[in-house]
Design an enzyme around this catalytic site. Structure first.
Site, PDB file in Angstrom:
ATOM      1  N   LYS A   1     -14.092  -6.843  22.823  1.00 48.54           N
ATOM      2  CA  LYS A   1     -14.167  -7.110  21.384  1.00 48.54           C
ATOM      3  C   LYS A   1     -15.571  -6.882  20.876  1.00 48.54           C
ATOM      4  O   LYS A   1     -16.498  -7.390  21.513  1.00 48.54           O
ATOM      5  CB  LYS A   1     -13.752  -8.570  21.154  1.00 48.54           C
ATOM      6  CG  LYS A   1     -13.881  -9.054  19.749  1.00 48.54           C
ATOM      7  CD  LYS A   1     -13.597 -10.524  19.678  1.00 48.54           C
ATOM      8  CE  LYS A   1     -13.974 -10.986  18.283  1.00 48.54           C
ATOM      9  NZ  LYS A   1     -14.062 -12.387  18.167  1.00 48.54           N
TER      10      LYS A   1
ATOM     11  N   LYS B   1     -17.198  -9.998  24.893  1.00 48.08           N
ATOM     12  CA  LYS B   1     -17.296 -10.199  23.447  1.00 48.08           C
ATOM     13  C   LYS B   1     -18.756 -10.036  23.047  1.00 48.08           C
ATOM     14  O   LYS B   1     -19.624 -10.784  23.481  1.00 48.08           O
ATOM     15  CB  LYS B   1     -16.792 -11.599  23.087  1.00 48.08           C
ATOM     16  CG  LYS B   1     -16.983 -11.941  21.619  1.00 48.08           C
ATOM     17  CD  LYS B   1     -16.336 -13.264  21.257  1.00 48.08           C
ATOM     18  CE  LYS B   1     -16.656 -13.651  19.829  1.00 48.08           C
ATOM     19  NZ  LYS B   1     -16.027 -14.922  19.446  1.00 48.08           N
TER      20      LYS B   1
HETATM   21  C1  PBG Z   1     -14.552 -17.413  17.191  1.00 53.09           C
HETATM   22  C2  PBG Z   1     -14.121 -16.033  16.877  1.00 53.09           C
HETATM   23  C3  PBG Z   1     -14.723 -15.046  16.064  1.00 53.09           C
HETATM   24  C4  PBG Z   1     -13.845 -13.970  16.038  1.00 53.09           C
HETATM   25  C5  PBG Z   1     -12.778 -14.304  16.840  1.00 53.09           C
HETATM   26  N1  PBG Z   1     -12.973 -15.565  17.365  1.00 53.09           N
HETATM   27  C6  PBG Z   1     -15.958 -15.103  15.261  1.00 53.09           C
HETATM   28  C7  PBG Z   1     -17.283 -15.060  15.907  1.00 53.09           C
HETATM   29  O1  PBG Z   1     -17.422 -15.025  17.121  1.00 53.09           O
HETATM   30  O2  PBG Z   1     -18.234 -15.118  15.129  1.00 53.09           O
HETATM   31  C8  PBG Z   1     -14.043 -12.702  15.255  1.00 53.09           C
HETATM   32  C9  PBG Z   1     -12.769 -12.020  14.846  1.00 53.09           C
HETATM   33  C10 PBG Z   1     -12.942 -10.989  13.788  1.00 53.09           C
HETATM   34  O3  PBG Z   1     -14.068 -10.660  13.340  1.00 53.09           O
HETATM   35  O4  PBG Z   1     -11.915 -10.456  13.367  1.00 53.09           O
HETATM   36  N2  PBG Z   1     -15.700 -17.539  17.930  1.00 53.09           N
END
Ligand code: PBG
Length: 321
Positions: free
Chosen positions: A245, A192
């Site tokens: 992601k 991520k």
């Molecule tokens: C929680 C989380 C996030 C997303 C998914 N889980 C936000 C982040 O990390 O700031 C992003 C999902 C999206 O942008 O569609 N940490």
């Protein structure tokens, strides 16, 4: 000369040679859940995406399942005034997510319910873990993530999906699930990246960090092999499925991960900013909405994703019928 145009002479011929086709069971559809009743609240930065109260959520999921999509990913959205430093309101068995999971599994037992496990939606400071000297402390955050995952699992979640990017989060969750004899699977947000494309989500989930950014825990996109190392570590720690992601700017990582870890199911998340960017482009007439989603979602599958998380999944299969 090799003749390729013979594969493209008509729609029927093209269909015959196409080997990457999107199916409803490739998809996981994300939902934002709020307390209350009768609430269907469109998210201003995400055209066509809503925050639902549980009653409305159930109705919407029922419709989603009619289109063949039977997997959902839940995010809790709570009022600022119940948030604290530890994200307590997200940890216990009566949290918004636990209530939503119980009701969904009761009404729609066939549905696969996946829950996001992270503190940022519930902390007053909006960071994904406990703060210590203005930085997120890794090891003291782990028990809280484990506690949240356990309460989701006890509520009946089929899969828990840790997204906080704390080292060791999968192991901490695996351990607590095993201790409680739970067969809940883990979908790890493994690779991520700290991405600008999460902008609209933070607005949707009211999880904008109060100060700073998430670069001390989410991945630096200037690294090449680290994403694969993160995935390997999560598999080692007991993840059943892993994730890359965002998706569209990270197809190389999806592709490498699917080749390197053929035995582990791989998910890719077309995140909020990717969705909103395409919706905005379509609204401006730059391209056709459905076609641009079909193309980008197909590319994500072609790169090697087994599952695609997309805010467009419902509309895509609705208009497919
Ligand atoms: C929680 C989380 C996030 C997303 C998914 N889980 C936000 C982040 O990390 O700031 C992003 C999902 C999206 O942008 O569609 N940490």
């Amino acid at each position: 000369m090799k003749r390729f145009r013979q594969y493209r002479t008509s729609e029927e011929v093209r269909d015959k040679y196409a080997d990457v086709i999107l199916n409803p069971d490739d998809f996981i559809y994300p939902y934002f859940v709020v307390e209350g009743e009768g609430i269907t609240d469109e998210i201003s930065s995400m055209n066509g995406v809503f925050r639902f109260s549980i009653d409305r959520l159930i109705e919407d999921v029922r419709e989603l399942m009619d289109y063949g999509v039977d997997k959902v990913l839940l995010f809790g959205v709570v009022n600022q005034n119940i948030k604290d430093e530890r994200g307590s309101c997200g940890l216990h068995g009566d949290s918004i997510i636990c209530k939503a999971v119980r009701d969904l599994k009761k009404e729609l037992p066939e549905l696969t319910v996946i829950t996001d496990v992270c503190l940022c939606e519930y902390t007053s400071h909006g960071h994904c873990g406990l703060l210590h000297n203005k930085d997120v402390d890794n090891d003291s955050t782990l028990p809280l993530l484990a506690q949240m995952a356990l309460s989701h699992a006890l509520a009946g979640a089929d899969v828990v999906a840790p997204s906080a990017m704390m080292d060791g989060q999968v192991e901490a969750i695996r351990t607590v699930l095993d201790e409680n004899n739970l067969k809940t699977r883990i979908l790890a947000y493994s690779a991520k990246y700290a991405s600008s494309f999460y902008g609209p989500f933070r607005d949707a989930a009211a999880s904008v960090p109060g100060f700073g950014d998430r670069k001390s825990y989410q991945m630096d996109y200037r690294t090449r092999d680290q994403g694969l190392e993160e995935i390997a570590a999560d598999i080692e720690e007991g993840a059943d499925m892993v994730m890359v992601k965002p998706a569209m700017s990270y197809l190389d990582i999806i592709s490498k991960a699917s080749e390197k870890f053929p035995d582990t199911k791989l998910a890719a998340y077309q995140v909020s900013g990717e969705y909103s960017m395409l919706m905005a482009g379509a609204a401006n007439g730059y391209f056709d909405e459905r076609r641009v989603f079909e193309e980008t979602l197909t590319a994500i599958k072609r790169a090697g994703a087994d599952y695609i998380i997309s805010y467009y999944a419902k509309k895509f299969f609705k208009s497919n019928r």
